[in-house]
Design a protein around this motif. Structure first.
Motif, PDB file in Angstrom:
ATOM      1  N   VAL A  17      37.525  37.916  26.785  1.00 48.47           N
ATOM      2  CA  VAL A  17      38.233  37.439  27.979  1.00 48.47           C
ATOM      3  C   VAL A  17      37.918  38.382  29.139  1.00 48.47           C
ATOM      4  N   LYS A  18      37.682  37.815  30.328  1.00 51.28           N
ATOM      5  CA  LYS A  18      37.408  38.626  31.517  1.00 51.28           C
ATOM      6  C   LYS A  18      38.658  38.648  32.399  1.00 51.28           C
ATOM      7  N   LEU A  19      39.162  39.839  32.627  1.00 53.12           N
ATOM      8  CA  LEU A  19      40.402  40.019  33.375  1.00 53.12           C
ATOM      9  C   LEU A  19      40.120  40.494  34.793  1.00 53.12           C
ATOM     10  N   ASN A  20      40.859  39.940  35.746  1.00 50.89           N
ATOM     11  CA  ASN A  20      40.761  40.362  37.140  1.00 50.89           C
ATOM     12  C   ASN A  20      41.806  41.456  37.382  1.00 50.89           C
ATOM     13  N   ALA A  21      41.336  42.637  37.785  1.00 54.85           N
ATOM     14  CA  ALA A  21      42.242  43.774  37.976  1.00 54.85           C
ATOM     15  C   ALA A  21      42.104  44.337  39.383  1.00 54.85           C
ATOM     16  N   ARG A  22      43.116  45.091  39.808  1.00 56.62           N
ATOM     17  CA  ARG A  22      43.075  45.772  41.110  1.00 56.62           C
ATOM     18  C   ARG A  22      43.487  47.222  40.918  1.00 56.62           C
ATOM     19  N   VAL A  23      42.720  48.109  41.555  1.00 58.49           N
ATOM     20  CA  VAL A  23      43.029  49.538  41.514  1.00 58.49           C
ATOM     21  C   VAL A  23      43.568  49.956  42.883  1.00 58.49           C
ATOM     22  N   PHE A  24      44.778  50.500  42.886  1.00 59.15           N
ATOM     23  CA  PHE A  24      45.408  51.013  44.109  1.00 59.15           C
ATOM     24  C   PHE A  24      45.210  52.530  44.100  1.00 59.15           C
ATOM     25  N   ARG A  25      44.448  53.033  45.079  1.00 60.26           N
ATOM     26  CA  ARG A  25      44.134  54.466  45.123  1.00 60.26           C
ATOM     27  C   ARG A  25      44.790  55.133  46.334  1.00 60.26           C
ATOM     28  N   PRO A  26      45.319  56.343  46.127  1.00 62.83           N
ATOM     29  CA  PRO A  26      45.817  57.098  47.287  1.00 62.83           C
ATOM     30  C   PRO A  26      44.670  57.394  48.239  1.00 62.83           C
ATOM     31  N   LYS A  27      44.929  57.357  49.544  1.00 65.66           N
ATOM     32  CA  LYS A  27      43.870  57.584  50.532  1.00 65.66           C
ATOM     33  C   LYS A  27      43.280  58.993  50.420  1.00 65.66           C
ATOM     34  N   GLU A  28      44.136  60.001  50.099  1.00 65.81           N
ATOM     35  CA  GLU A  28      43.620  61.374  50.064  1.00 65.81           C
ATOM     36  C   GLU A  28      42.567  61.568  48.975  1.00 65.81           C
ATOM     37  N   GLU A  29      42.510  60.625  48.020  1.00 64.80           N
ATOM     38  CA  GLU A  29      41.485  60.695  46.965  1.00 64.80           C
ATOM     39  C   GLU A  29      40.088  60.504  47.528  1.00 64.80           C
ATOM     40  N   GLU A  30      40.005  59.877  48.710  1.00 59.95           N
ATOM     41  CA  GLU A  30      38.705  59.473  49.223  1.00 59.95           C
ATOM     42  C   GLU A  30      38.226  60.356  50.369  1.00 59.95           C
ATOM     43  N   GLN A  31      38.828  61.521  50.507  1.00 57.63           N
ATOM     44  CA  GLN A  31      38.428  62.419  51.592  1.00 57.63           C
ATOM     45  C   GLN A  31      36.960  62.782  51.465  1.00 57.63           C
ATOM     46  N   GLY A  32      36.304  62.842  52.595  1.00 57.46           N
ATOM     47  CA  GLY A  32      34.897  63.224  52.595  1.00 57.46           C
ATOM     48  C   GLY A  32      33.987  62.134  52.074  1.00 57.46           C
ATOM     49  N   GLY A  83      45.489  33.438  37.322  1.00 58.60           N
ATOM     50  CA  GLY A  83      44.617  33.713  38.465  1.00 58.60           C
ATOM     51  C   GLY A  83      43.152  33.525  38.118  1.00 58.60           C
ATOM     52  N   ARG A  84      42.352  34.560  38.393  1.00 56.05           N
ATOM     53  CA  ARG A  84      40.909  34.483  38.127  1.00 56.05           C
ATOM     54  C   ARG A  84      40.530  35.035  36.753  1.00 56.05           C
ATOM     55  N   SER A  85      41.529  35.398  35.962  1.00 52.80           N
ATOM     56  CA  SER A  85      41.237  35.862  34.594  1.00 52.80           C
ATOM     57  C   SER A  85      40.953  34.658  33.707  1.00 52.80           C
ATOM     58  N   THR A  86      39.989  34.802  32.809  1.00 56.48           N
ATOM     59  CA  THR A  86      39.634  33.699  31.918  1.00 56.48           C
ATOM     60  C   THR A  86      40.587  33.676  30.713  1.00 56.48           C
ATOM     61  N   GLY A  87      40.334  32.769  29.786  1.00 59.05           N
ATOM     62  CA  GLY A  87      41.163  32.681  28.591  1.00 59.05           C
ATOM     63  C   GLY A  87      42.411  31.851  28.812  1.00 59.05           C
ATOM     64  N   LYS A  88      43.290  31.877  27.826  1.00 59.02           N
ATOM     65  CA  LYS A  88      44.495  31.044  27.854  1.00 59.02           C
ATOM     66  C   LYS A  88      45.713  31.881  27.517  1.00 59.02           C
ATOM     67  N   ALA A  89      46.784  31.698  28.306  1.00 52.69           N
ATOM     68  CA  ALA A  89      48.025  32.438  28.066  1.00 52.69           C
ATOM     69  C   ALA A  89      48.627  32.032  26.722  1.00 52.69           C
ATOM     70  N   SER A  90      49.225  33.004  26.024  1.00 50.11           N
ATOM     71  CA  SER A  90      49.897  32.691  24.756  1.00 50.11           C
ATOM     72  C   SER A  90      51.403  32.622  24.968  1.00 50.11           C
ATOM     73  N   LEU A  91      52.072  31.929  24.080  1.00 50.54           N
ATOM     74  CA  LEU A  91      53.524  31.727  24.195  1.00 50.54           C
ATOM     75  C   LEU A  91      54.304  33.003  23.884  1.00 50.54           C
ATOM     76  N   THR A  92      53.841  33.761  22.896  1.00 48.69           N
ATOM     77  CA  THR A  92      54.592  34.930  22.432  1.00 48.69           C
ATOM     78  C   THR A  92      54.050  36.259  22.968  1.00 48.69           C
ATOM     79  N   GLY A  93      52.932  36.226  23.676  1.00 48.00           N
ATOM     80  CA  GLY A  93      52.413  37.445  24.296  1.00 48.00           C
ATOM     81  C   GLY A  93      51.587  38.345  23.396  1.00 48.00           C
ATOM     82  N   PHE A  94      51.279  37.901  22.180  1.00 55.43           N
ATOM     83  CA  PHE A  94      50.510  38.785  21.290  1.00 55.43           C
ATOM     84  C   PHE A  94      49.031  38.859  21.678  1.00 55.43           C
TER      85      PHE A  94
END
Length: 230
Positions: A17-32, A83-94
């Motif tokens: 399954v291909k999952l769509n993810a987002r990374v939230f980075r602090p701005k100070e991480e990108e200095q320089g 969303g843009r993730s492939t696959g199918k949701a399960s009822l019980t979350g396993f």
């Protein structure tokens, strides 16, 4: 000017399954112009509410951006079939437990970090709880509205044992007017929990209110306090 940046990425699970993810980075991480990576810094992986009832990573944007603004890398993702993730949701979350494991593995290798805090919201809490001891890098767990009640247990009851027996530090946050779990039900469940267990009750808040943006800042502060104790 925003104190954080967001980037999208794709994560593949062991079952393709291909999952769509987002990374939230602090701005100070990108200095320089370069991203600083410290493997000892803690990253937070957030698991969204029940896919079948419209749960998606967008619901966790407020918390993720709040954590990034305070200096922590935070990762959200759409579980399978959302969303843009492939696959199918399960009822019980396993099936979705594999999604959590895959994202945590990706985070440990790509951010990189050897310390992850897993945060699950609503049905995301039992799903995340089942993954906690499957991932070496997870050092703690936060539940926002774990559905321990009788009706919700029909779907998620088989997830309870994994988080209750985990020796890793745990924080359970719940509104006192949660329609799925009473305060007594929460307390009764946690009497059998291993390791360090904390609870934080939000007076007068219902289950879905607590998921709303009005409580995001409070959730961020509770998570930050818990991180400081790890």
């Amino acid at each position: 000017m925003s104190s954080y940046s967001v980037e999208s990425c794709a994560v593949e699970t062991t079952d393709g399954v291909k999952l769509n993810a987002r990374v939230f980075r602090p701005k100070e991480e990108e200095q320089g112009g370069e991203v600083k990576n410290d493997s000892n810094s803690l990253a937070i992986v957030l698991v969204h509410p029940y896919s079948i009832l419209g749960g998606c990573q967008g619901l966790l944007k407020g918390i993720a951006s709040g954590l990034a603004s305070k200096g922590f890398k935070a990762v959200t993702f759409d579980m399978r079939g959302v969303g843009r993730s492939t696959g199918k949701a399960s009822l019980t979350g396993f099936a979705e437990v594999k999604d959590v494991i895959a994202v945590c593995k990706w985070v440990s290798e790509n951010l990189p970090t050897n310390r992850i805090l897993l945060v699950g919201s609503s049905a995301g809490a039992p799903i995340a709880g089942s993954a906690v001891d499957e991932i070496e890098q997870v050092v703690g767990y936060v539940s926002l509205g774990y559905p321990f009640g009788m009706m919700a247990s029909i779907l998620f009851g088989r997830h309870h044992k994994a988080i209750l027996k985990s020796p890793k530090p745990k924080l359970f946050v719940m509104g006192t007017r949660d329609g799925f779990t009473s305060v007594k039900q929460l307390q009764n469940k946690l009497t059998s929990a291993a390791g360090r267990v904390e609870t934080h009750l939000i007076e007068g808040a219902s289950h879905f209110q607590m998921e709303g943006p009005a409580y995001d800042a409070q959730m961020v502060n509770l998570i930050l306090d818990f991180i400081a104790s790890l």
